[in-house]
Design an enzyme around this catalytic site. Structure first.
Site, PDB file in Angstrom:
ATOM      1  N   HIS A  99       0.845  -1.188   0.000  1.00 27.41           N
ATOM      2  CA  HIS A  99       0.000   0.000   0.000  1.00 27.41           C
ATOM      3  C   HIS A  99       0.887   1.248   0.000  1.00 27.41           C
ATOM      4  CE1 HIS A  99      -2.624   2.960   2.402  1.00 27.41           C
ATOM      5  NE2 HIS A  99      -3.115   2.923   1.173  1.00 27.41           N
ATOM      6  N   HIS A 156       1.384  11.789  -0.942  1.00 30.27           N
ATOM      7  CA  HIS A 156       0.339  11.252  -0.082  1.00 30.27           C
ATOM      8  C   HIS A 156      -0.615  12.379   0.293  1.00 30.27           C
ATOM      9  CE1 HIS A 156      -1.838   9.328   3.135  1.00 30.27           C
ATOM     10  NE2 HIS A 156      -1.170   8.207   2.977  1.00 30.27           N
TER      11      HIS A 156
END
Length: 456
Positions: A154, A198
């Site tokens: 991930h 992110h």
């Protein structure tokens, strides 16, 4: 006497409590400062709401996509049949890969051309052992791509010690060497360049997509018997044409797989061996805005893969379909699926609303046994859908109840034997954020002190 015995424990508890408070304050101040510099609200705690593609008919693709050299694997009859045997012997010379199916069929391929088949004059009566495993296991060579469970990293590129938005401790080369075979990541388009960030590039910026793909491509060149899946998170819902440049310039174009049809049903996928022999060993999916009419090789995720609940905070890890929404059971059973098993906690400050990895529970979350573990979830999903997940999406893959526990779970799903000595980056490479483990330790100690004090 008893009170005197408690004093050292109470002192330690107060010290830890103060340390936790100081650590939390430092993190909060850091994020507050960040929040002041971010012009838009960062909200990573919600499920993406992009548009989902629905195909009412199957379209057969050609190799006319914009990426030069991306060639579809030709599939006739039953996809993957008669391509490669589990007991095949494989040899390589230069850039050519040759597979011998027990004297029955020879398949030869290289890095740029499709595989070809010729019949051997005399079948062999003695089975031979394949010396070149496919994705680490000889048993996988004759299995369809859709019949294999893979460990998925991930947010693979987000390796940044001390950053609350990091998801991995070891970089992509470690990930691939250790056995990760799906690389998932989030992209942002900034001034015409695709970056790996992110939620916001102000929060965590891991560089350009092109640089990351160059590293992956170089690894693939050195590992001709491995198939790697890449899942692009198109956070900005950017037009798909923005991704062709990084794929071409990184060299990944040499390995890009084009499916023979869209959408690909569960039984339509070729065997891993035939994919390897074709030389087109990089399967690229994108969650939103994929256009396989224009770019056949850039596969739309949700018409061919579904996912369990996104960024879970529930340790029960339900195995229901969340994306695409409203997918009927009968249709879900005809697609690959991703089990999201990256446990999160929600963090709110100023205009930042984030889901960050629950590092305090990593040993349990990535364990092969126990409630809330990866093994427990995978078993539940297998029972629910009558087949294991295709992808196990995890944070900090190298951390678990033992080194390589996530790969042990995948091996169990695949009914193969995992070599525990083959992994991983050191357990010392676990996340070092005090926001999590220290807090839990302090709370446990304080609770213990209170219980102890109440008995006197």
């Amino acid at each position: 006497m008893r009170a005197a015995c408690l004093l050292p424990l109470l002192a330690v508890g107060r010290a830890l409590s103060q340390s936790v408070a100081d650590d939390e304050q430092a993190i909060s101040e850091s994020l507050a400062h960040l929040a002041e510099s971010v012009s838009t609200t960062i909200d990573g705690a919600t499920v993406p709401t992009g548009e989902y593609i629905t195909y009412t008919t199957t379209s057969y693709l050609t190799d006319q996509g914009s990426v030069v050299g991306s060639t579809a694997i030709e599939v006739t009859g039953t996809p993957g049949s008669n391509m490669i045997a589990a007991n095949a012997t494989t040899t390589t010379t230069s850039d050519t890969i040759t597979v011998l199916m027990g004297g029955q069929t020879t398949i030869t391929g290289n890095a740029t051309n499709n595989a070809t088949q010729t019949s051997a004059p005399t079948p062999s009566s003695t089975p031979v052992v394949n010396t070149q495993p496919c994705n680490g296991y000889t048993e996988f060579c004759n299995r369809k791509y859709s019949n294999i469970t893979m460990v998925a990293a991930h947010n693979s590129p987000f390796v940044m010690k001390g950053n609350v938005a990091a998801n991995q401790a070891l970089d992509v080369l470690y990930q691939l060497d250790d056995g990760v075979r799906m690389l998932q990541f989030q992209t942002h388009l900034v001034d015409g360049t695709v970056y790996l960030c992110h939620t916001s590039c102000d929060l965590l910026n891991a560089g350009t997509l092109e640089d990351y793909l160059t590293t992956v491509t170089n690894w693939m060149r050195d590992h001709p018997y491995d198939v790697v899946t890449l899942l692009i998170g198109n956070y900005d819902y950017a037009a798909p044409g923005n991704f062709t440049g990084p794929i071409e310039r990184s060299g990944l174009v040499d390995f890009v797989f084009t499916p023979p049809m869209v959408p690909m049903g569960l039984e339509d996928w070729p065997t891993l061996g035939s994919i390897i022999l074709s030389g087109k060993r990089a399967l690229v999916f994108m969650d939103y805005q994929a256009n396989q009419t224009a770019y056949p090789w850039l596969m739309d995720e949700f018409s061919q893969i579904w996912e369990t609940p996104f960024s879970p905070t529930n340790r029960d890890f339900p195995c229901n379909v969340q994306r695409p929404p409203g997918l009927a059971d009968i249709d879900a059973r005809e697609r690959l699926y991703i089990a999201n098993h990256n446990l999160n906690v929600e963090f709110n400050i100023a205009n930042i609303n984030l889901l960050i990895p629950n590092t305090a529970l990593l040993n349990e979350t990535n364990s092969d046994v126990g409630r809330g573990s990866l093994g427990w979830m995978a078993d539940n999903c297998t029972t629910r859908w009558d087949r294991p997940p295709n992808f196990l999406l995890v944070d900090y893959y190298n951390v678990g109840n033992f080194n390589g526990s996530v790969f042990e779970v995948a091996a169990k799903m695949n009914n193969v034997t995992y070599d525990r000595n083959s992994c991983c980056g050191s357990l010392s490479a676990a996340p070092t954020l005090v926001f999590g483990t220290t807090m839990v330790a302090a709370l446990l100690l304080l609770v213990g002190v209170q219980i102890l004090a109440s008995t006197f």
